[in-house]
Scaffold this motif. Structure first.
Motif, PDB file in Angstrom:
ATOM      1  N   ALA A  56       1.046  -1.170   0.063  1.00  0.00           N
ATOM      2  CA  ALA A  56      -0.006  -0.049   0.061  1.00  0.00           C
ATOM      3  C   ALA A  56       0.854   1.225  -0.077  1.00  0.00           C
ATOM      4  N   TYR A  57       2.000   1.254   0.728  1.00  0.00           N
ATOM      5  CA  TYR A  57       2.742   2.444   0.901  1.00  0.00           C
ATOM      6  C   TYR A  57       3.398   2.671  -0.503  1.00  0.00           C
ATOM      7  N   TRP A  58       3.849   1.673  -1.177  1.00  0.00           N
ATOM      8  CA  TRP A  58       4.485   1.700  -2.559  1.00  0.00           C
ATOM      9  C   TRP A  58       3.664   2.156  -3.494  1.00  0.00           C
ATOM     10  N   LYS A  59       2.280   1.781  -3.491  1.00  0.00           N
ATOM     11  CA  LYS A  59       1.149   2.003  -4.464  1.00  0.00           C
ATOM     12  C   LYS A  59       1.101   3.576  -4.266  1.00  0.00           C
ATOM     13  N   ASP A  60       1.084   4.259  -3.179  1.00  0.00           N
ATOM     14  CA  ASP A  60       0.632   5.618  -2.905  1.00  0.00           C
ATOM     15  C   ASP A  60       1.683   6.238  -3.373  1.00  0.00           C
ATOM     16  N   LEU A  61       3.166   5.800  -3.105  1.00  0.00           N
ATOM     17  CA  LEU A  61       4.316   6.622  -3.418  1.00  0.00           C
ATOM     18  C   LEU A  61       4.532   6.698  -4.820  1.00  0.00           C
ATOM     19  N   ALA A  62       4.172   5.543  -5.580  1.00  0.00           N
ATOM     20  CA  ALA A  62       4.155   5.582  -7.172  1.00  0.00           C
ATOM     21  C   ALA A  62       3.131   6.411  -7.913  1.00  0.00           C
ATOM     22  N   ALA A  63       2.124   6.704  -7.096  1.00  0.00           N
ATOM     23  CA  ALA A  63       0.969   7.396  -7.689  1.00  0.00           C
ATOM     24  C   ALA A  63       1.390   8.862  -7.455  1.00  0.00           C
ATOM     25  N   GLY A  64       1.865   9.254  -6.468  1.00  0.00           N
ATOM     26  CA  GLY A  64       2.373  10.541  -6.254  1.00  0.00           C
ATOM     27  C   GLY A  64       3.467  10.839  -7.080  1.00  0.00           C
ATOM     28  N   PHE A  65       4.435  10.053  -7.148  1.00  0.00           N
ATOM     29  CA  PHE A  65       5.703  10.338  -8.129  1.00  0.00           C
ATOM     30  C   PHE A  65       5.243  10.574  -9.758  1.00  0.00           C
ATOM     31  N   GLU A  66       4.191   9.658 -10.052  1.00  0.00           N
ATOM     32  CA  GLU A  66       3.748   9.709 -11.248  1.00  0.00           C
ATOM     33  C   GLU A  66       3.066  11.056 -11.645  1.00  0.00           C
ATOM     34  N   LYS A  67       2.369  11.428 -10.639  1.00  0.00           N
ATOM     35  CA  LYS A  67       1.409  12.680 -10.821  1.00  0.00           C
ATOM     36  C   LYS A  67       2.193  13.887 -10.749  1.00  0.00           C
ATOM     37  N   PHE A 324      20.060   0.132 -10.449  1.00  0.00           N
ATOM     38  CA  PHE A 324      20.551  -0.597 -11.587  1.00  0.00           C
ATOM     39  C   PHE A 324      20.890   0.194 -12.732  1.00  0.00           C
ATOM     40  N   LYS A 325      21.890  -0.226 -13.462  1.00  0.00           N
ATOM     41  CA  LYS A 325      22.176   0.520 -14.767  1.00  0.00           C
ATOM     42  C   LYS A 325      21.451   0.016 -15.710  1.00  0.00           C
ATOM     43  N   ASN A 326      20.257   0.570 -15.985  1.00  0.00           N
ATOM     44  CA  ASN A 326      19.213   0.152 -17.096  1.00  0.00           C
ATOM     45  C   ASN A 326      19.216   1.260 -18.008  1.00  0.00           C
ATOM     46  N   GLY A 327      20.019   2.307 -17.896  1.00  0.00           N
ATOM     47  CA  GLY A 327      19.422   3.506 -18.668  1.00  0.00           C
ATOM     48  C   GLY A 327      18.648   4.596 -18.491  1.00  0.00           C
ATOM     49  N   HIS A 328      18.147   4.181 -17.132  1.00  0.00           N
ATOM     50  CA  HIS A 328      17.172   5.059 -16.671  1.00  0.00           C
ATOM     51  C   HIS A 328      17.578   5.930 -15.239  1.00  0.00           C
ATOM     52  N   ARG A 329      19.000   6.384 -15.633  1.00  0.00           N
ATOM     53  CA  ARG A 329      19.560   7.162 -14.361  1.00  0.00           C
ATOM     54  C   ARG A 329      18.713   8.260 -13.820  1.00  0.00           C
ATOM     55  N   LYS A 330      18.318   9.230 -14.867  1.00  0.00           N
ATOM     56  CA  LYS A 330      17.576  10.448 -14.678  1.00  0.00           C
ATOM     57  C   LYS A 330      16.268  10.121 -13.774  1.00  0.00           C
ATOM     58  N   GLU A 331      15.679   9.083 -14.758  1.00  0.00           N
ATOM     59  CA  GLU A 331      14.330   8.789 -13.828  1.00  0.00           C
ATOM     60  C   GLU A 331      14.587   8.308 -12.504  1.00  0.00           C
ATOM     61  N   SER A 332      15.335   7.390 -12.387  1.00  0.00           N
ATOM     62  CA  SER A 332      15.595   6.633 -11.013  1.00  0.00           C
ATOM     63  C   SER A 332      15.919   7.502 -10.135  1.00  0.00           C
ATOM     64  N   GLY A 333      16.794   8.495 -10.597  1.00  0.00           N
ATOM     65  CA  GLY A 333      17.099   9.514  -9.434  1.00  0.00           C
ATOM     66  C   GLY A 333      16.223  10.351  -8.901  1.00  0.00           C
ATOM     67  N   ALA A 334      15.175  10.771  -9.804  1.00  0.00           N
ATOM     68  CA  ALA A 334      14.220  11.710  -9.619  1.00  0.00           C
ATOM     69  C   ALA A 334      13.133  10.857  -8.448  1.00  0.00           C
ATOM     70  N   PHE A 335      13.083   9.700  -8.836  1.00  0.00           N
ATOM     71  CA  PHE A 335      12.223   8.973  -7.940  1.00  0.00           C
ATOM     72  C   PHE A 335      12.799   8.669  -6.588  1.00  0.00           C
ATOM     73  N   LEU A 336      14.115   8.464  -6.435  1.00  0.00           N
ATOM     74  CA  LEU A 336      14.712   8.197  -5.367  1.00  0.00           C
ATOM     75  C   LEU A 336      14.682   9.525  -4.494  1.00  0.00           C
ATOM     76  N   ASP A 337      14.799  10.910  -5.108  1.00  0.00           N
ATOM     77  CA  ASP A 337      14.580  12.014  -4.528  1.00  0.00           C
ATOM     78  C   ASP A 337      13.508  12.012  -3.801  1.00  0.00           C
ATOM     79  N   TYR A 338      12.432  11.594  -4.512  1.00  0.00           N
ATOM     80  CA  TYR A 338      11.122  11.501  -3.982  1.00  0.00           C
ATOM     81  C   TYR A 338      10.767  10.642  -2.987  1.00  0.00           C
ATOM     82  N   LEU A 339      11.320   9.395  -2.928  1.00  0.00           N
ATOM     83  CA  LEU A 339      11.482   8.431  -1.863  1.00  0.00           C
ATOM     84  C   LEU A 339      11.818   9.138  -0.577  1.00  0.00           C
ATOM     85  N   TYR A 340      13.036   9.894  -0.852  1.00  0.00           N
ATOM     86  CA  TYR A 340      13.612  10.474   0.645  1.00  0.00           C
ATOM     87  C   TYR A 340      13.009  11.698   1.101  1.00  0.00           C
TER      88      TYR A 340
END
Length: 434
Positions: A56-67, A324-340
């Motif tokens: 439930a936490y990750w679902k809400d987190l993902a929804a907030g980040f996507e918005k 992981f180095k999947n070519g999504h460095r920018k997007e992963s970084g933005a998500f991690l900033d949001y997570l923290y």
């Protein structure tokens, strides 16, 4: 004994049920312009039942980040602690690593060159907010790859009523007043609990879920640990052998650990039994606070005493996030900033009564804000000398698995602690050398 010491720290793990896959969908655009990106995230479950699953936490987190970031979709798969590390390892081996993983170890992936560095991902503000001891523990050769997610330390929990009924403490003893000085006190208390009919006087969960934590707690209290003063593996040290011999002979051998052998008891099963009033004593982390309180169990908490009564050393644990180095460095970084972001950190730690890995989150717990349980401060006071797993070793993930698989056999009646520890230590040193 030197090692990685925490001023503030460390994480616990709790078993839940089956894997859950969540996909939250938002608008299109944002970070990636006209090209949509899907971030695949794998996370561990800290809940003890489907109703309080971390899903439930990750679902809400993902929804907030996507918005806030149209064009980036987030798919989160949540697995129990007993399987999440193996799931990620299998994905990596198959060439299908997730973009982000929140699991128990990072160093082997960092050593293989599969992870982004923290400073390639995070904003300066996010990176600077990590508690320094935990940030240091996330480094391999002085470069941070592992980002601490949550932290905790461990304390000895005991059931106030069961101890009073068994005569371990007086009927009028103040709550939390029992202070065992050494292992002889623990053995004596467990014998009284057994005589009073308590099903499990002292639970020692050495099942796969978290055997590496239970083992480390006892070995530290016995004057040993997983590494020596130079941080080399010392799993088969004489002190560690004596510790497992105590568990084998004095607790398991005298029928003080219940009817199920420790190697087949998982952490959450022991927690559940404690909340049902069937366990007198066990080592636990902050998540047990809420679980026990919800069932009306009156309990006390003290540091696990040492074998000889010397000052105890707490064990600290941190769970890790990596990209992981999947070519999504920018997007992963933005998500991690949001997570923290502070509100997202405290939302998780308050839900599961865990300690944060950030300075802002720690201050919230210390000040009593952010929804943290007041009893969490007891864990904070246990942290100044806490020692972590040797997570900076690339071999640690494999060594941890080896401990989970084998350590329970060492404390069975007739078990051979010296032989089991030597097998684990030999494999650990070999892995560490390559």
């Amino acid at each position: 004994m030197k090692g990685r010491f925490l001023s503030l720290a460390a994480s616990g793990a709790v078993l839940c049920l089956t894997a859950v896959t969540l996909t939250a969908c938002g608008a299109v655009g944002g970070l990636t312009g006209d090209n949509e990106v899907t971030l695949r995230v794998v996370a561990a479950d800290y809940g003890d039942n489907p109703q309080n699953s971390s899903a439930a936490y990750w679902k809400d987190l993902a929804a907030g980040f996507e918005k806030a970031n149209p064009g980036v979709h987030v798919e989160v798969s949540v697995y129990s602690w007993s399987e999440v590390d193996a799931k990620v390892a299998a994905m990596v081996k198959a060439g299908k690593a997730p973009d982000i993983a929140q699991i128990g170890a990072y160093a082997d992936y960092a050593a293989a060159g599969k992870l982004y560095k923290a400073d390639e991902l995070l904003s300066v503000r996010t990176e600077a907010d990590f508690l320094a001891p935990l940030a240091d523990a996330g480094k391999v050769k002085r470069v941070q790859y592992g980002m601490p997610f949550v932290s905790s330390t461990r304390l000895l929990f005991y059931n106030e009523k069961l101890l009073a009924d068994a005569g371990v403490v007086g009927k009028d003893a103040k709550p939390g007043s029992w202070q065992p000085k050494n292992w002889a006190d623990l053995e004596a208390a467990a014998k009284k609990l057994k005589a009073a009919g308590v099903p499990t006087p002292f639970a020692v969960p050495l099942g796969r879920e978290e055997a590496q934590a239970e083992t480390m707690m006892w070995t530290l209290a016995g004057g040993g640990g997983y590494t020596d003063n130079e941080e080399a593996y010392a799993i088969d040290s004489p002190d560690n052998i004596k510790t497992l011999e105590f568990l084998r002979d004095k607790l398991v051998g005298q029928g003080l650990t219940g009817s199920v052998e420790p190697g087949k008891v998982d952490r959450q099963a022991a927690f559940d039994a404690f909340t049902r009033g069937e366990v007198g004593m066990l080592n636990g982390h902050p998540t047990l606070l809420k679980q026990a309180a919800a069932k009306g169990v009156k309990f006390g908490m003290v540091p696990l005493p040492t074998a000889d009564g010397s000052d105890p050393q707490a064990m600290g644990v941190a769970d890790w996030v990596m990209a992981f180095k999947n070519g999504h460095r920018k997007e992963s970084g933005a998500f991690l900033d949001y997570l923290y972001e502070p509100q997202n950190v405290t939302a998780f730690t308050a839900k599961y009564d865990l300690l944060p890995a950030t300075t802002s989150g720690y201050r919230a717990v210390e000040s009593g804000t952010g929804g943290a349980a007041p009893q969490l401060k007891t864990f904070l006071t246990a942290l100044p000398n806490a020692k972590l797993y040797p997570v900076g070793k690339k071999s640690w993930a494999g060594v941890s698995e080896d401990i989970k698989e084998k350590i329970g056999t060492a404390v069975q009646p007739g078990g051979q602690p010296a032989k089991v520890l030597e097998e684990i230590a030999t494999a650990a040193r070999s892995a560490d050398a390559h």
